[in-house]
Design a protein around this motif. Sequence first.
Motif, PDB file in Angstrom:
ATOM      1  N   PHE A 233       0.832  -1.202   0.000  1.00 31.04           N
ATOM      2  CA  PHE A 233       0.000   0.000   0.000  1.00 31.04           C
ATOM      3  C   PHE A 233       0.873   1.261   0.000  1.00 31.04           C
ATOM      4  O   PHE A 233       0.528   2.254  -0.638  1.00 31.04           O
ATOM      5  CB  PHE A 233      -0.935  -0.002   1.210  1.00 31.04           C
ATOM      6  CG  PHE A 233      -2.229  -0.710   0.953  1.00 31.04           C
ATOM      7  CD1 PHE A 233      -3.258  -0.080   0.259  1.00 31.04           C
ATOM      8  CD2 PHE A 233      -2.425  -2.006   1.389  1.00 31.04           C
ATOM      9  CE1 PHE A 233      -4.455  -0.731   0.012  1.00 31.04           C
ATOM     10  CE2 PHE A 233      -3.612  -2.667   1.149  1.00 31.04           C
ATOM     11  CZ  PHE A 233      -4.637  -2.036   0.458  1.00 31.04           C
ATOM     12  N   GLN A 234       2.013   1.217   0.698  1.00 32.61           N
ATOM     13  CA  GLN A 234       2.925   2.359   0.683  1.00 32.61           C
ATOM     14  C   GLN A 234       3.468   2.590  -0.719  1.00 32.61           C
ATOM     15  O   GLN A 234       3.590   3.737  -1.176  1.00 32.61           O
ATOM     16  CB  GLN A 234       4.075   2.114   1.662  1.00 32.61           C
ATOM     17  CG  GLN A 234       5.150   3.188   1.672  1.00 32.61           C
ATOM     18  CD  GLN A 234       4.649   4.541   2.140  1.00 32.61           C
ATOM     19  OE1 GLN A 234       3.678   4.618   2.906  1.00 32.61           O
ATOM     20  NE2 GLN A 234       5.293   5.605   1.679  1.00 32.61           N
ATOM     21  N   ALA A 235       3.790   1.502  -1.430  1.00 35.24           N
ATOM     22  CA  ALA A 235       4.326   1.623  -2.791  1.00 35.24           C
ATOM     23  C   ALA A 235       3.293   2.200  -3.753  1.00 35.24           C
ATOM     24  O   ALA A 235       3.652   2.724  -4.806  1.00 35.24           O
ATOM     25  CB  ALA A 235       4.808   0.268  -3.292  1.00 35.24           C
ATOM     26  N   LEU A 236       2.030   2.115  -3.388  1.00 31.50           N
ATOM     27  CA  LEU A 236       0.961   2.659  -4.228  1.00 31.50           C
ATOM     28  C   LEU A 236       0.440   3.993  -3.696  1.00 31.50           C
ATOM     29  O   LEU A 236      -0.581   4.489  -4.170  1.00 31.50           O
ATOM     30  CB  LEU A 236      -0.206   1.658  -4.300  1.00 31.50           C
ATOM     31  CG  LEU A 236       0.068   0.354  -5.048  1.00 31.50           C
ATOM     32  CD1 LEU A 236      -1.090  -0.616  -4.852  1.00 31.50           C
ATOM     33  CD2 LEU A 236       0.283   0.616  -6.537  1.00 31.50           C
ATOM     34  N   SER A 237       1.157   4.580  -2.748  1.00 24.96           N
ATOM     35  CA  SER A 237       0.625   5.743  -2.047  1.00 24.96           C
ATOM     36  C   SER A 237       0.402   6.945  -2.957  1.00 24.96           C
ATOM     37  O   SER A 237      -0.462   7.780  -2.680  1.00 24.96           O
ATOM     38  CB  SER A 237       1.565   6.132  -0.897  1.00 24.96           C
ATOM     39  OG  SER A 237       2.869   6.406  -1.390  1.00 24.96           O
ATOM     40  N   ASP A 238       1.179   7.055  -4.038  1.00 23.36           N
ATOM     41  CA  ASP A 238       0.993   8.160  -4.986  1.00 23.36           C
ATOM     42  C   ASP A 238       0.498   7.674  -6.343  1.00 23.36           C
ATOM     43  O   ASP A 238       0.636   8.375  -7.350  1.00 23.36           O
ATOM     44  CB  ASP A 238       2.317   8.920  -5.183  1.00 23.36           C
ATOM     45  CG  ASP A 238       2.750   9.661  -3.932  1.00 23.36           C
ATOM     46  OD1 ASP A 238       1.874  10.268  -3.288  1.00 23.36           O
ATOM     47  OD2 ASP A 238       3.945   9.626  -3.594  1.00 23.36           O
TER      48      ASP A 238
END
Length: 436
Positions: A233-238
Amino acid sequence: MALDREWRRRFSNAFDPYRDLTPDECARLYVGRARPPARRIHDALVEGEPARTRIALVGARGSGKSTELRELMHALSKEGSERVPILVDIGEGLPEGASTAAWLPVVAAAIRAAREDWSGAPPQDDPLPQALARIGVANDLLAPLLQAVRVVGPWFGPAGLVAASAAKVGLSWSDAFGRAARAAHEASPPRSALDAVVDAVRAELLALKAAASRDAALLLDGLDKLPSADAVFQALSDAELLYGLPAALVITGPIQLQTDGRSAAWIAPGRFVCEPMYNLPVVDHGGKPKAQGTDVLVELFRRRWEDLGLRPELLPPDLVAQAARWSSGIVREFLHLVRETGREAYRADRERATQADLDQALRDRRHQLEVTMDSERWDILAGVLEGQEPPVERQADLIYQNAVVCYQNDSVWYRPNELLVPFLEARARRRAHDDG
């Protein structure tokens, strides 16, 4: 006659659980399941508006998502395809805590390589290197990244499918990507700098469409290589940055991308719609073997074995079927058990595997899972076995590490990994006896 080293090398490579099929291998080695995800996603890509098509293929680690993506690549690479597929692994070499900014450079490089394959050199006043420099990826990092992505490909260009070996030219894909990813991550670029990269990528995609007379489909693999669902989810944050790009996007990720409340509420980063890929149903609700799933894995073994052209056949059919059931419907687990069973046989200088060889492979794999358990986790797994419901949120990583698996029959239901079930059943009997 003992199995020689070349025989063993070929066998081990064919059943390597971490070896991705090349798109051209899919034509002879891909085994489709009921309602194959690759077909469903292909239809969605063809039918949908590219700028609004955002799909996340989600499932257990090792369930075969990468293979489905390569089968999709193979289908889109055929003459007359309505999309230009660009396949790239964005999970390789990402630093801890990485956001979208870290993998954006490799996506930009892959799009640039595909666009050049179709339409030649970039414009003289090239905005892409300038934009990437603003997020920390200067030319000394961009140049090797572009070189590596051109070599490892693949994408569909005028001459057909391109997929060469980086080893042939001494390039390291993970090094080139990792250096660029770390630079972008450490730079912590502002939103304006990220917007500039997205604008440059948009121009590349429009140039590609003008040259190819079709929109692109970006197939982004590898996010579930990250150590946890939170890291994904962090890797998809932007990822919301990419929503308006004139290309369809397909990513692969863990099943938690669907089960997390953010996805259920349609607010997952990047507005990805989840396409679930459940484990192959190798057992029924009572734990008995189920042909619907085991038949797929048995056919996978047959195709890979015949493609090898090796004799003798190392694993008899009953051992292959058993390995399919014990795999919990996870393709990578099945391949691992097949390979380790074969290794046990030829280490003993036998040309035919026995039940003892499979039992040893099962025992070794079971121990790898058991060593991560404690009393609390065993209690949770016992509850999953009894109720067929997912574990509580604080132990959701049991799903991420495949200690708990998810099936779909008449409903979606959960069960501990088959390798752990015998101990859980024995544990329940002991407790019942002690209570009695």
